[in-house]
Design a protein around this motif. Sequence first.
Motif, PDB file in Angstrom:
ATOM      1  N   PRO A 153      52.840 -55.880   9.747  1.00 23.21           N
ATOM      2  CA  PRO A 153      52.068 -55.141  11.321  1.00 23.21           C
ATOM      3  C   PRO A 153      51.106 -56.019  11.903  1.00 23.21           C
ATOM      4  O   PRO A 153      50.241 -56.467  11.303  1.00 23.21           O
ATOM      5  N   GLN A 154      51.255 -55.923  13.170  1.00 21.40           N
ATOM      6  CA  GLN A 154      50.262 -56.680  14.009  1.00 21.40           C
ATOM      7  C   GLN A 154      49.032 -55.768  14.524  1.00 21.40           C
ATOM      8  O   GLN A 154      47.944 -56.306  14.995  1.00 21.40           O
ATOM      9  N   PHE A 155      49.609 -54.535  14.775  1.00 28.65           N
ATOM     10  CA  PHE A 155      48.724 -53.533  15.307  1.00 28.65           C
ATOM     11  C   PHE A 155      48.755 -52.218  14.616  1.00 28.65           C
ATOM     12  O   PHE A 155      49.546 -51.983  13.784  1.00 28.65           O
ATOM     13  N   LYS A 156      47.539 -51.458  14.592  1.00 27.18           N
ATOM     14  CA  LYS A 156      47.230 -49.927  14.115  1.00 27.18           C
ATOM     15  C   LYS A 156      47.322 -49.130  15.527  1.00 27.18           C
ATOM     16  O   LYS A 156      46.615 -49.448  16.411  1.00 27.18           O
ATOM     17  N   ILE A 157      48.299 -48.232  15.479  1.00 25.03           N
ATOM     18  CA  ILE A 157      48.062 -47.118  16.546  1.00 25.03           C
ATOM     19  C   ILE A 157      47.089 -46.334  16.392  1.00 25.03           C
ATOM     20  O   ILE A 157      46.959 -45.697  15.338  1.00 25.03           O
ATOM     21  N   ILE A 158      46.190 -46.156  17.465  1.00 21.63           N
ATOM     22  CA  ILE A 158      45.121 -45.267  17.276  1.00 21.63           C
ATOM     23  C   ILE A 158      45.226 -44.171  17.520  1.00 21.63           C
ATOM     24  O   ILE A 158      44.941 -42.954  16.980  1.00 21.63           O
ATOM     25  N   THR A 159      45.999 -43.831  18.636  1.00 26.91           N
ATOM     26  CA  THR A 159      46.530 -42.499  19.140  1.00 26.91           C
ATOM     27  C   THR A 159      48.122 -42.324  18.765  1.00 26.91           C
ATOM     28  O   THR A 159      49.079 -42.531  19.429  1.00 26.91           O
ATOM     29  N   ARG A 160      48.575 -41.437  17.811  1.00 24.68           N
ATOM     30  CA  ARG A 160      49.617 -41.083  17.342  1.00 24.68           C
ATOM     31  C   ARG A 160      50.435 -40.223  18.314  1.00 24.68           C
ATOM     32  O   ARG A 160      51.461 -40.435  18.843  1.00 24.68           O
ATOM     33  N   LYS A 161      49.474 -39.377  19.210  1.00 26.67           N
ATOM     34  CA  LYS A 161      50.007 -38.423  20.228  1.00 26.67           C
ATOM     35  C   LYS A 161      49.241 -38.931  21.495  1.00 26.67           C
ATOM     36  O   LYS A 161      47.942 -39.168  21.175  1.00 26.67           O
ATOM     37  N   PRO A 162      49.659 -39.005  22.437  1.00 22.69           N
ATOM     38  CA  PRO A 162      48.979 -39.619  23.721  1.00 22.69           C
ATOM     39  C   PRO A 162      47.873 -38.424  24.008  1.00 22.69           C
ATOM     40  O   PRO A 162      47.981 -37.236  24.009  1.00 22.69           O
ATOM     41  N   LEU A 163      46.825 -39.038  24.421  1.00 29.22           N
ATOM     42  CA  LEU A 163      45.606 -38.084  24.878  1.00 29.22           C
ATOM     43  C   LEU A 163      45.900 -37.830  26.157  1.00 29.22           C
ATOM     44  O   LEU A 163      46.283 -38.340  27.272  1.00 29.22           O
ATOM     45  N   LEU A 164      45.742 -36.469  26.654  1.00 27.71           N
ATOM     46  CA  LEU A 164      46.004 -35.698  27.856  1.00 27.71           C
ATOM     47  C   LEU A 164      44.704 -35.462  28.577  1.00 27.71           C
ATOM     48  O   LEU A 164      43.567 -35.367  28.000  1.00 27.71           O
ATOM     49  N   PRO A 165      44.830 -35.205  29.776  1.00 26.11           N
ATOM     50  CA  PRO A 165      43.473 -34.930  30.557  1.00 26.11           C
ATOM     51  C   PRO A 165      43.275 -33.645  30.266  1.00 26.11           C
ATOM     52  O   PRO A 165      43.831 -32.655  29.946  1.00 26.11           O
TER      53      PRO A 165
ATOM     54  N   LEU B 132      41.413 -31.958  34.956  1.00 24.35           N
ATOM     55  CA  LEU B 132      42.800 -31.494  35.891  1.00 24.35           C
ATOM     56  C   LEU B 132      42.210 -30.468  37.028  1.00 24.35           C
ATOM     57  O   LEU B 132      42.953 -30.552  38.287  1.00 24.35           O
ATOM     58  N   GLY B 133      41.051 -29.954  37.021  1.00 21.98           N
ATOM     59  CA  GLY B 133      40.414 -29.267  37.889  1.00 21.98           C
ATOM     60  C   GLY B 133      39.670 -29.915  39.096  1.00 21.98           C
ATOM     61  O   GLY B 133      39.939 -29.924  40.201  1.00 21.98           O
ATOM     62  N   GLU B 134      39.476 -31.139  38.679  1.00 22.49           N
ATOM     63  CA  GLU B 134      38.530 -32.291  39.459  1.00 22.49           C
ATOM     64  C   GLU B 134      39.709 -32.903  40.173  1.00 22.49           C
ATOM     65  O   GLU B 134      39.674 -33.569  41.341  1.00 22.49           O
ATOM     66  N   ASN B 135      40.750 -33.388  39.424  1.00 23.43           N
ATOM     67  CA  ASN B 135      41.679 -34.364  39.850  1.00 23.43           C
ATOM     68  C   ASN B 135      43.181 -33.750  39.398  1.00 23.43           C
ATOM     69  O   ASN B 135      43.617 -34.191  38.548  1.00 23.43           O
ATOM     70  N   SER B 136      43.792 -33.326  40.655  1.00 25.69           N
ATOM     71  CA  SER B 136      45.355 -32.526  40.186  1.00 25.69           C
ATOM     72  C   SER B 136      46.287 -33.932  39.822  1.00 25.69           C
ATOM     73  O   SER B 136      47.001 -33.347  39.283  1.00 25.69           O
ATOM     74  N   ARG B 137      45.866 -34.608  40.512  1.00 28.61           N
ATOM     75  CA  ARG B 137      47.187 -36.005  40.277  1.00 28.61           C
ATOM     76  C   ARG B 137      46.953 -36.497  38.672  1.00 28.61           C
ATOM     77  O   ARG B 137      48.062 -37.067  38.264  1.00 28.61           O
ATOM     78  N   SER B 138      46.148 -36.043  37.987  1.00 26.87           N
ATOM     79  CA  SER B 138      45.954 -36.655  36.487  1.00 26.87           C
ATOM     80  C   SER B 138      46.797 -35.865  35.623  1.00 26.87           C
ATOM     81  O   SER B 138      46.913 -36.138  34.502  1.00 26.87           O
ATOM     82  N   HIS B 139      47.422 -34.763  36.367  1.00 29.82           N
ATOM     83  CA  HIS B 139      48.186 -33.790  35.222  1.00 29.82           C
ATOM     84  C   HIS B 139      49.151 -34.695  34.621  1.00 29.82           C
ATOM     85  O   HIS B 139      49.287 -34.434  33.311  1.00 29.82           O
TER      86      HIS B 139
END
Length: 88
Positions: free
Chosen positions: A54-66, A71-78
């Motif tokens: 393996p060349q990399f270790k995955i840090i975020t198994r599930k994606p980080l969401l806003p 979301l309240g400050e920036n609706s496009r980040s949804h």
Amino acid sequence: ALEKAARLVNKGGRIVVISFHSLEDRIVKSAFNTLASGCVCPKDLPICVSGRKPQFKIITRKPLLPSEKELGENSRSHSAKLRAAEKL
């Protein structure tokens, strides 16, 4: 671009990607899984003959969401999803 970034990043360096569409996220997830996998031999072989590590270790198994605040400050980040991997 992810393959090239993987070659350029130093040991201990991280690749962080923000995707905004499900197809983009699938590409990033697949690329990170490929970089983080070791053996690519067929499952029916009793031992690994590829010798691939393996060349990399995955840090975020599930994606980080806003967050709700974001979301309240920036609706496009949804639709934004962040994934990260660290070079071994």
